[in-house]
Design a protein around this motif. Structure first.
Motif, PDB file in Angstrom:
ATOM      1  N   LYS A 132      15.156  31.678 -10.177  1.00 40.73           N
ATOM      2  CA  LYS A 132      15.282  30.739 -11.289  1.00 40.73           C
ATOM      3  C   LYS A 132      14.054  29.829 -11.385  1.00 40.73           C
ATOM      4  N   GLU A 133      13.583  29.335 -10.240  1.00 43.92           N
ATOM      5  CA  GLU A 133      12.387  28.494 -10.221  1.00 43.92           C
ATOM      6  C   GLU A 133      11.168  29.273 -10.713  1.00 43.92           C
ATOM      7  N   ARG A 174      18.106  31.057  -6.592  1.00 46.74           N
ATOM      8  CA  ARG A 174      17.447  29.776  -6.888  1.00 46.74           C
ATOM      9  C   ARG A 174      15.936  29.983  -6.989  1.00 46.74           C
ATOM     10  N   LYS A 218      22.251  33.250  -2.744  1.00 44.93           N
ATOM     11  CA  LYS A 218      22.129  32.061  -3.591  1.00 44.93           C
ATOM     12  C   LYS A 218      20.708  31.504  -3.536  1.00 44.93           C
ATOM     13  N   SER A 219      20.135  31.511  -2.342  1.00 45.56           N
ATOM     14  CA  SER A 219      18.758  31.020  -2.175  1.00 45.56           C
ATOM     15  C   SER A 219      17.773  31.899  -2.959  1.00 45.56           C
TER      16      SER A 219
END
Length: 107
Positions: A18-19, A15, A11-12
């Motif tokens: 995505k950033e 993220r 998940k990290s």
């Protein structure tokens, strides 16, 4: 517990991806905007150059026309007012570098 740590790390990573994708989108838009801006500026500069060349050409043509008219003026003055006035105009043209502004013909 290992599975939950593994899931958290995935998940990290997502993220972070995505950033980074958002940041990349921002920089791509900025680059696109700047590229278009450069194209527009280049086009305007080229238009200004064409306009300047056109004005310089027109100025040269006006200069030639002025020279022609100045060469004809003494003859016209001579035919109307006589040779003395024509010679005064010729002298005036030679001393005033071709300027006929405020030049009066006194009879």
């Amino acid at each position: 517990e290992n599975d939950s740590l593994f899931d958290e790390s995935i998940k990290s990573i997502y993220r972070d991806i995505k950033e980074l994708e958002l940041e990349m989108t921002h920089w791509c838009r900025l680059l696109s905007f700047r590229t278009q801006e450069m194209k527009n500026l280049k086009r305007r500069i080229e238009e200004m150059g064409k306009f300047r060349r056109k004005r310089l050409k027109a100025a040269k043509e006006l200069e030639k026309e002025l020279e022609t008219l100045q060469s004809m003026l003494p003859l016209a003055i001579a035919s109307i007012f006589g040779p003395d006035k024509a010679s005064n105009v010729t002298r005036s043209l030679n001393f005033n570098t071709g300027s006929l502004v405020n030049h009066e013909i006194k009879s």
